[in-house]
Design a protein around this motif. Structure first.
Motif, PDB file in Angstrom:
ATOM      1  N   ARG A  44       0.424  -1.355   0.041  1.00  0.00           N
ATOM      2  CA  ARG A  44      -0.470  -0.326   0.055  1.00  0.00           C
ATOM      3  C   ARG A  44       1.091   1.119   0.342  1.00  0.00           C
ATOM      4  NH1 ARG A  44      -3.399   3.388  -1.558  1.00  0.00           N
ATOM      5  NH2 ARG A  44      -4.487   4.670  -0.418  1.00  0.00           N
ATOM      6  N   THR A  45       1.622   1.277   0.562  1.00  0.00           N
ATOM      7  CA  THR A  45       2.885   2.561   0.531  1.00  0.00           C
ATOM      8  C   THR A  45       3.518   2.692  -0.758  1.00  0.00           C
ATOM      9  OG1 THR A  45       3.338   1.767   3.231  1.00  0.00           O
ATOM     10  CG2 THR A  45       4.873   3.583   2.116  1.00  0.00           C
ATOM     11  N   ILE A  46       3.471   1.419  -1.523  1.00  0.00           N
ATOM     12  CA  ILE A  46       4.187   1.777  -2.446  1.00  0.00           C
ATOM     13  C   ILE A  46       3.230   2.644  -4.011  1.00  0.00           C
ATOM     14  CG2 ILE A  46       5.438   0.405  -5.176  1.00  0.00           C
ATOM     15  CD1 ILE A  46       6.746  -1.666  -2.415  1.00  0.00           C
ATOM     16  N   GLU A  47       2.049   1.406  -3.260  1.00  0.00           N
ATOM     17  CA  GLU A  47       0.827   2.544  -3.911  1.00  0.00           C
ATOM     18  C   GLU A  47       0.569   3.750  -3.494  1.00  0.00           C
ATOM     19  OE1 GLU A  47      -2.643   0.274  -3.012  1.00  0.00           O
ATOM     20  OE2 GLU A  47      -2.225  -0.970  -4.240  1.00  0.00           O
ATOM     21  N   VAL A  48       0.761   4.396  -2.501  1.00  0.00           N
ATOM     22  CA  VAL A  48       1.031   6.023  -2.207  1.00  0.00           C
ATOM     23  C   VAL A  48       1.897   6.127  -3.086  1.00  0.00           C
ATOM     24  CG1 VAL A  48       0.734   7.663  -0.244  1.00  0.00           C
ATOM     25  CG2 VAL A  48      -0.265   5.263  -0.546  1.00  0.00           C
ATOM     26  N   LEU A  49       3.297   5.858  -3.544  1.00  0.00           N
ATOM     27  CA  LEU A  49       4.142   6.379  -3.406  1.00  0.00           C
ATOM     28  C   LEU A  49       4.238   6.490  -4.776  1.00  0.00           C
ATOM     29  CD1 LEU A  49       7.725   7.793  -3.367  1.00  0.00           C
ATOM     30  CD2 LEU A  49       8.098   5.846  -4.116  1.00  0.00           C
ATOM     31  N   ASN A  50       3.049   5.418  -6.138  1.00  0.00           N
ATOM     32  CA  ASN A  50       3.270   5.745  -7.030  1.00  0.00           C
ATOM     33  C   ASN A  50       1.994   6.463  -7.451  1.00  0.00           C
ATOM     34  OD1 ASN A  50       4.332   3.607  -7.777  1.00  0.00           O
ATOM     35  ND2 ASN A  50       3.021   1.889  -7.485  1.00  0.00           N
ATOM     36  N   GLY A  51       1.312   7.189  -6.580  1.00  0.00           N
ATOM     37  CA  GLY A  51      -0.089   8.032  -6.376  1.00  0.00           C
ATOM     38  C   GLY A  51       0.789   9.462  -6.450  1.00  0.00           C
ATOM     39  N   ILE A  52       2.085   9.835  -5.874  1.00  0.00           N
ATOM     40  CA  ILE A  52       2.802  10.612  -5.903  1.00  0.00           C
ATOM     41  C   ILE A  52       3.218  11.028  -6.958  1.00  0.00           C
ATOM     42  CG2 ILE A  52       4.847  11.950  -4.549  1.00  0.00           C
ATOM     43  CD1 ILE A  52       3.163  10.967  -2.281  1.00  0.00           C
ATOM     44  N   GLN A  53       3.839  10.049  -7.914  1.00  0.00           N
ATOM     45  CA  GLN A  53       4.989   9.924  -8.829  1.00  0.00           C
ATOM     46  C   GLN A  53       3.709  10.450  -9.605  1.00  0.00           C
ATOM     47  OE1 GLN A  53       6.977   6.586 -10.155  1.00  0.00           O
ATOM     48  NE2 GLN A  53       6.707   7.136 -12.077  1.00  0.00           N
ATOM     49  N   ASP A  54       3.003   9.232  -9.784  1.00  0.00           N
ATOM     50  CA  ASP A  54       1.187  10.039 -11.437  1.00  0.00           C
ATOM     51  C   ASP A  54       1.280  11.637 -11.235  1.00  0.00           C
ATOM     52  OD1 ASP A  54       1.687   7.579 -12.554  1.00  0.00           O
ATOM     53  OD2 ASP A  54      -0.269   6.614 -10.882  1.00  0.00           O
ATOM     54  N   ALA A  55       1.058  11.965  -9.995  1.00  0.00           N
ATOM     55  CA  ALA A  55       0.892  13.386  -9.395  1.00  0.00           C
ATOM     56  C   ALA A  55       1.686  14.572 -10.271  1.00  0.00           C
ATOM     57  CB  ALA A  55       0.246  13.511  -8.436  1.00  0.00           C
ATOM     58  N   ILE A  56       2.786  14.366 -10.021  1.00  0.00           N
ATOM     59  CA  ILE A  56       3.800  15.360 -10.718  1.00  0.00           C
ATOM     60  C   ILE A  56       4.027  14.716 -12.311  1.00  0.00           C
ATOM     61  CG2 ILE A  56       7.070  15.094 -10.981  1.00  0.00           C
ATOM     62  CD1 ILE A  56       6.642  13.927  -7.674  1.00  0.00           C
ATOM     63  N   ILE A  57       3.824  13.463 -12.789  1.00  0.00           N
ATOM     64  CA  ILE A  57       3.552  13.733 -13.857  1.00  0.00           C
ATOM     65  C   ILE A  57       3.253  14.398 -14.811  1.00  0.00           C
ATOM     66  CG2 ILE A  57       3.327  11.435 -15.562  1.00  0.00           C
ATOM     67  CD1 ILE A  57       5.064   9.901 -13.921  1.00  0.00           C
ATOM     68  N   ALA A  58       1.748  14.169 -14.152  1.00  0.00           N
ATOM     69  CA  ALA A  58       1.111  14.831 -15.034  1.00  0.00           C
ATOM     70  C   ALA A  58       0.587  16.580 -14.732  1.00  0.00           C
ATOM     71  CB  ALA A  58      -0.813  14.894 -13.422  1.00  0.00           C
ATOM     72  N   GLY A  59       1.678  16.917 -13.687  1.00  0.00           N
ATOM     73  CA  GLY A  59       2.028  17.800 -13.459  1.00  0.00           C
ATOM     74  C   GLY A  59       1.237  19.021 -11.975  1.00  0.00           C
ATOM     75  N   THR A  60       2.582  19.755 -11.704  1.00  0.00           N
ATOM     76  CA  THR A  60       2.032  20.581 -10.214  1.00  0.00           C
ATOM     77  C   THR A  60       1.545  21.888 -10.435  1.00  0.00           C
ATOM     78  OG1 THR A  60       4.598  20.786 -10.096  1.00  0.00           O
ATOM     79  CG2 THR A  60       3.770  18.641  -9.131  1.00  0.00           C
ATOM     80  N   LYS A  61       1.248  21.907 -11.857  1.00  0.00           N
ATOM     81  CA  LYS A  61       0.547  23.610 -11.707  1.00  0.00           C
ATOM     82  C   LYS A  61       0.164  23.556 -12.672  1.00  0.00           C
ATOM     83  CE  LYS A  61       5.350  25.662 -10.111  1.00  0.00           C
ATOM     84  NZ  LYS A  61       6.475  26.617 -10.032  1.00  0.00           N
ATOM     85  N   PHE A  62      -0.808  24.799 -13.674  1.00  0.00           N
ATOM     86  CA  PHE A  62      -2.244  24.782 -13.911  1.00  0.00           C
ATOM     87  C   PHE A  62      -1.938  26.478 -14.029  1.00  0.00           C
ATOM     88  CE2 PHE A  62      -4.425  23.899 -10.541  1.00  0.00           C
ATOM     89  CZ  PHE A  62      -5.319  24.149 -10.419  1.00  0.00           C
ATOM     90  N   ASP A  63      -2.904  26.672 -15.347  1.00  0.00           N
ATOM     91  CA  ASP A  63      -3.224  28.052 -15.646  1.00  0.00           C
ATOM     92  C   ASP A  63      -4.687  28.278 -15.446  1.00  0.00           C
ATOM     93  OD1 ASP A  63      -0.381  28.731 -15.941  1.00  0.00           O
ATOM     94  OD2 ASP A  63      -0.345  28.112 -17.338  1.00  0.00           O
TER      95      ASP A  63
END
Length: 83
Positions: A44-63
């Protein structure tokens, strides 16, 4: 870099590095290390880490452009899952 809200919802921090150890997720800050989540299993901990990675890949900023044509930059926040 990503903004993360801790599992207990008490901390909101700008994080440059995330590590996992013993079912826990840690945020590495400039001068501190904080536990930001704890889960029932390493899987489960690795799944959460994967979620953080996915969020970074999707972009951490938007206009956003308002009705007057003014552009604003907003940062996304990753919220640590409760379970």
């Amino acid at each position: 870099m990503i903004i993360i809200r801790s599992q207990d919802r008490l901390d909101l921090m700008r994080v440059n590095r995330v590590e996992i150890s013993n079912n826990r997720v840690y945020a590495m800050l400039e001068d501190d290390i904080r536990k930001i989540g704890e889960y029932e299993s390493n899987e489960r901990t690795i799944e959460v880490l994967n979620g953080i990675q996915d969020a970074i890949i999707a972009g951490t900023k938007f206009d956003i452009i308002n009705k007057d044509g003014v552009r604003y930059h907003k940062e996304k926040v990753f919220e640590m899952p409760v379970k």
